[in-house]
Design a protein around this motif. Structure first.
Motif, PDB file in Angstrom:
ATOM      1  N   ASN A  57       0.813  -1.218   0.000  1.00  9.43           N
ATOM      2  CA  ASN A  57       0.000   0.000   0.000  1.00  9.43           C
ATOM      3  C   ASN A  57       0.845   1.266   0.000  1.00  9.43           C
ATOM      4  O   ASN A  57       0.503   2.253  -0.657  1.00  9.43           O
ATOM      5  N   GLY A  58       1.953   1.243   0.758  1.00  6.51           N
ATOM      6  CA  GLY A  58       2.819   2.414   0.779  1.00  6.51           C
ATOM      7  C   GLY A  58       3.359   2.756  -0.595  1.00  6.51           C
ATOM      8  O   GLY A  58       3.183   3.890  -1.075  1.00  6.51           O
ATOM      9  N   PRO A  59       4.031   1.814  -1.275  1.00  4.18           N
ATOM     10  CA  PRO A  59       4.500   2.102  -2.633  1.00  4.18           C
ATOM     11  C   PRO A  59       3.373   2.476  -3.597  1.00  4.18           C
ATOM     12  O   PRO A  59       3.568   3.309  -4.488  1.00  4.18           O
ATOM     13  N   LEU A  60       2.189   1.877  -3.415  1.00  6.99           N
ATOM     14  CA  LEU A  60       1.062   2.217  -4.288  1.00  6.99           C
ATOM     15  C   LEU A  60       0.707   3.691  -4.153  1.00  6.99           C
ATOM     16  O   LEU A  60       0.591   4.421  -5.152  1.00  6.99           O
ATOM     17  N   VAL A  61       0.535   4.157  -2.920  1.00  8.81           N
ATOM     18  CA  VAL A  61       0.123   5.550  -2.720  1.00  8.81           C
ATOM     19  C   VAL A  61       1.230   6.511  -3.138  1.00  8.81           C
ATOM     20  O   VAL A  61       0.957   7.540  -3.778  1.00  8.81           O
ATOM     21  N   VAL A  62       2.482   6.197  -2.824  1.00  8.32           N
ATOM     22  CA  VAL A  62       3.588   7.070  -3.224  1.00  8.32           C
ATOM     23  C   VAL A  62       3.663   7.167  -4.745  1.00  8.32           C
ATOM     24  O   VAL A  62       3.887   8.253  -5.304  1.00  8.32           O
ATOM     25  N   ALA A  63       3.466   6.052  -5.435  1.00 10.85           N
ATOM     26  CA  ALA A  63       3.502   6.063  -6.901  1.00 10.85           C
ATOM     27  C   ALA A  63       2.341   6.870  -7.479  1.00 10.85           C
ATOM     28  O   ALA A  63       2.522   7.623  -8.450  1.00 10.85           O
ATOM     29  N   LEU A  64       1.153   6.724  -6.904  1.00 16.61           N
ATOM     30  CA  LEU A  64       0.015   7.510  -7.371  1.00 16.61           C
ATOM     31  C   LEU A  64       0.268   9.008  -7.166  1.00 16.61           C
ATOM     32  O   LEU A  64      -0.007   9.828  -8.049  1.00 16.61           O
ATOM     33  N   LEU A  65       0.810   9.362  -6.006  1.00 15.32           N
ATOM     34  CA  LEU A  65       1.135  10.763  -5.752  1.00 15.32           C
ATOM     35  C   LEU A  65       2.168  11.270  -6.742  1.00 15.32           C
ATOM     36  O   LEU A  65       2.067  12.396  -7.254  1.00 15.32           O
TER      37      LEU A  65
ATOM     38  N   ILE B   3      -5.652  18.826   5.492  1.00 13.82           N
ATOM     39  CA  ILE B   3      -6.683  17.834   5.171  1.00 13.82           C
ATOM     40  C   ILE B   3      -6.176  16.446   5.540  1.00 13.82           C
ATOM     41  O   ILE B   3      -5.015  16.107   5.303  1.00 13.82           O
ATOM     42  N   ILE B   4      -7.049  15.642   6.122  1.00 10.61           N
ATOM     43  CA  ILE B   4      -6.726  14.271   6.525  1.00 10.61           C
ATOM     44  C   ILE B   4      -7.671  13.332   5.786  1.00 10.61           C
ATOM     45  O   ILE B   4      -8.888  13.519   5.820  1.00 10.61           O
ATOM     46  N   VAL B   5      -7.113  12.341   5.115  1.00 13.93           N
ATOM     47  CA  VAL B   5      -7.923  11.310   4.474  1.00 13.93           C
ATOM     48  C   VAL B   5      -7.389   9.958   4.906  1.00 13.93           C
ATOM     49  O   VAL B   5      -6.206   9.652   4.690  1.00 13.93           O
ATOM     50  N   GLY B   6      -8.253   9.166   5.542  1.00  6.91           N
ATOM     51  CA  GLY B   6      -7.885   7.826   5.972  1.00  6.91           C
ATOM     52  C   GLY B   6      -8.452   6.789   5.015  1.00  6.91           C
ATOM     53  O   GLY B   6      -9.659   6.714   4.821  1.00  6.91           O
ATOM     54  N   LEU B   7      -7.564   6.017   4.407  1.00  6.64           N
ATOM     55  CA  LEU B   7      -7.969   4.993   3.446  1.00  6.64           C
ATOM     56  C   LEU B   7      -8.047   3.644   4.139  1.00  6.64           C
ATOM     57  O   LEU B   7      -7.238   3.346   5.024  1.00  6.64           O
ATOM     58  N   PRO B   8      -9.000   2.790   3.759  1.00  8.82           N
ATOM     59  CA  PRO B   8      -9.045   1.434   4.312  1.00  8.82           C
ATOM     60  C   PRO B   8      -7.773   0.667   3.966  1.00  8.82           C
ATOM     61  O   PRO B   8      -7.017   1.068   3.084  1.00  8.82           O
ATOM     62  N   GLY B   9      -7.556  -0.457   4.650  1.00  9.74           N
ATOM     63  CA  GLY B   9      -6.289  -1.165   4.518  1.00  9.74           C
ATOM     64  C   GLY B   9      -6.177  -2.128   3.360  1.00  9.74           C
ATOM     65  O   GLY B   9      -5.065  -2.445   2.930  1.00  9.74           O
ATOM     66  N   ASN B  10      -7.296  -2.629   2.821  1.00 12.82           N
ATOM     67  CA  ASN B  10      -7.201  -3.569   1.713  1.00 12.82           C
ATOM     68  C   ASN B  10      -6.735  -2.847   0.453  1.00 12.82           C
ATOM     69  O   ASN B  10      -7.177  -1.730   0.175  1.00 12.82           O
ATOM     70  N   PRO B  11      -5.847  -3.456  -0.322  1.00 13.35           N
ATOM     71  CA  PRO B  11      -5.202  -2.725  -1.418  1.00 13.35           C
ATOM     72  C   PRO B  11      -6.152  -2.210  -2.487  1.00 13.35           C
ATOM     73  O   PRO B  11      -5.941  -1.120  -3.020  1.00 13.35           O
ATOM     74  N   VAL B  12      -7.193  -2.960  -2.834  1.00 11.05           N
ATOM     75  CA  VAL B  12      -8.127  -2.466  -3.848  1.00 11.05           C
ATOM     76  C   VAL B  12      -8.944  -1.301  -3.283  1.00 11.05           C
ATOM     77  O   VAL B  12      -9.263  -0.345  -3.996  1.00 11.05           O
ATOM     78  N   SER B  13      -9.238  -1.352  -1.995  1.00 14.74           N
ATOM     79  CA  SER B  13      -9.899  -0.213  -1.351  1.00 14.74           C
ATOM     80  C   SER B  13      -9.002   1.018  -1.365  1.00 14.74           C
ATOM     81  O   SER B  13      -9.467   2.146  -1.539  1.00 14.74           O
ATOM     82  N   VAL B  14      -7.696   0.809  -1.149  1.00 11.52           N
ATOM     83  CA  VAL B  14      -6.749   1.925  -1.218  1.00 11.52           C
ATOM     84  C   VAL B  14      -6.771   2.542  -2.613  1.00 11.52           C
ATOM     85  O   VAL B  14      -6.864   3.764  -2.774  1.00 11.52           O
ATOM     86  N   LEU B  15      -6.665   1.689  -3.626  1.00  8.43           N
ATOM     87  CA  LEU B  15      -6.652   2.178  -5.006  1.00  8.43           C
ATOM     88  C   LEU B  15      -7.939   2.926  -5.339  1.00  8.43           C
ATOM     89  O   LEU B  15      -7.916   4.011  -5.928  1.00  8.43           O
TER      90      LEU B  15
END
Length: 456
Positions: free
Chosen positions: A262-270, A351-363
């Motif tokens: 999830n960490g690399p996913l979000v960093v890559a999206l950013l 701004i704070i956004v909390g994403l669920p932990g499952n990877p497809v939910s993160v995406l």
């Protein structure tokens, strides 16, 4: 006695982020033969927000979140650093563009009136691009022509340029030139002064997302420091004792452990959104480190993202942490699938956004909430939903909008089979998310639905 049902539902007025109190009493009388009265009472007192019957829909939740997202304060950046950012102030032309009448061709400059059938003109001068004034301020005499280069200033007395491809130069001295044309209109092949822009004209309006050609325009008018809206400073908090670094060797992983994807996913999206100032911290499922990291993130970030820990498990510490820090809760739970437990709050302009932990939910929740938030903060256009056609039926969810990954072929969308929001592997061939609306009826083959491409 026939079947009897009595339902009482009591809820006070509430806004987003407030806890819900509901009391339901159901009394069901069964058959008289059994003479049995079955009474079921259920009370829900501020329980898991995501188990509530009345969650906000996606549009309402998103609009509520965006309503508190104020654009970031503009900063000055040099041209290369401004690339991809939103221009905060208009860029004005400092002088005419072009600033002089200039040749649009390599060829010969002369008076159009000298072009006659069979004419021979004497070559008496030459003007190169960037030539000093004496080369173009000396008038072209009648019956004469100057050699001229593309981009060179038009000499005094000339009002036309004939391309070199239409010219024939004599081999004698002094040299003369003739042309394969009999007449020509004045100002042919000349880029007139001020035709592109006049001094003081607005050449790039505020609000423009700066692309390479905008950088060129700014350079042309001498604006080498631009006022732009910066990208946000982001702190990313990932959570979970079971989560190990991606580089962990297979033989060092316990059966219950997983690598941090999830960490690399979000960093890559950013990164694909141009956000490079990202601090990524992985937190253990402990309250003290969570509180310290969250407090520091609020002080140093424009946007705080968390992954996991947003539900109501005993080791989900983030909701209690944000409450301790006094943030203003906006949403906690949205009627969508996947991504139902998504959380959002703010403190001042952070701004704070909390994403669920499952990877497809993160995406999914990143595309549905974080991407629009970044666009709002940076004054860029919101993500563009397109329209696609389903190539097969799809089952609707009775209470939640679904956002399912699809493959595209032309404008036909094929929903990719999955094993739920933990199935990261099924995302490999995805092009984006199809929005399947809530309802008792499913979507039919050939039905048009909204489609959001993945961040590129």
């Amino acid at each position: 006695m026939p079947l009897l049902s009595l339902i009482s539902d009591r809820r006070p007025n509430r806004s987003f982020g407030q806890s819900i109190y509901s009391s339901k009493l159901k009394i069901i009388a069964l058959s008289t033969k059994q003479s049995l009265l079955y009474v079921r009472m259920r009370y829900t007192l501020g329980m898991d927000v995501c188990s509530r019957q009345s969650l906000p829909n996606y549009i309402d939740a998103l609009n509520h979140l965006l309503s508190v997202c104020l654009p970031l304060t503009p900063v000055k950046r040099d041209l290369m650093s401004a690339l991809g950012l939103t221009l905060a102030n208009d860029v004005m032309a400092d002088r005419d563009q072009p600033p002089f009448d200039r040749s649009a061709m390599d060829g010969f400059a002369m008076s159009a009136s000298d072009i006659q059938p069979g004419c021979q003109l004497s070559i008496t001068g030459m003007v190169a691009a960037g030539a000093s004034p004496e080369h173009y301020q000396t008038p072209v005499e009648q019956g004469c022509a100057y050699r001229i280069a593309t981009g060179a200033p038009l000499p005094v007395g000339a009002d036309v340029v004939i391309p070199i491809e239409l010219a024939k130069v004599s081999q004698t001295e002094p040299a003369t030139v003739s042309f394969e044309i009999d007449t020509v209109e004045p100002w042919k092949n000349i880029h007139r002064q001020g035709v592109d822009a006049h001094a003081g004209d607005k050449v790039i309006p505020a609000g423009t997302v700066l692309r390479p050609h905008h950088i060129a325009i700014a350079a042309a008018v001498g604006q080498v420091q631009l006022d732009v809206v910066p990208k946000p400073r982001v702190t990313l908090l990932t959570t979970g004792d079971e989560v190990r670094p991606p580089q962990t060797p297979t033989d060092q992983l316990q059966p219950q452990q997983i690598r941090n994807s999830n960490g690399p996913l979000v960093v890559a999206l950013l990164s694909n959104l141009g956000v490079a100032d990202v601090t990524h911290i992985h937190l253990p499922d402990e309250p003290e480190p969570t509180l310290d990291a969250a407090q520091n993130a609020l002080q140093t970030s424009d946007l705080v993202l968390s992954v996991g820990g947003v539900s109501v498990g005993q080791r989900d510490h983030l909701p209690a942490t944000w409450e301790k820090l006094g943030v203003t809760k906006l949403i906690h739970g949205v009627a969508i699938k996947p991504g139902k437990p998504v959380f959002a709050a703010h403190q001042d302009q952070c701004i704070i956004v909390g994403l669920p932990g499952n990877p497809v939910s993160v995406l999914a929740s990143f595309h549905l909430f974080v991407w629009p938030v970044i666009c709002q903060l940076t004054q860029q256009a919101q993500p563009h939903w397109q329209e696609v056609v389903l190539d097969r039926p799809a089952k609707a969810h009775p209470t939640r909008d679904q956002f399912r990954l699809v493959r595209l072929s032309d404008q036909n969308a094929s929903i990719i089979g999955w094993q739920g929001s933990g199935d990261l592997m099924h995302t490999a061939s995805a092009d984006g998310f199809a929005w399947l609306p809530v309802g008792a009826l499913g979507c039919e083959t050939g039905q048009k639905v909204r489609f959001l491409p993945l961040v590129q």
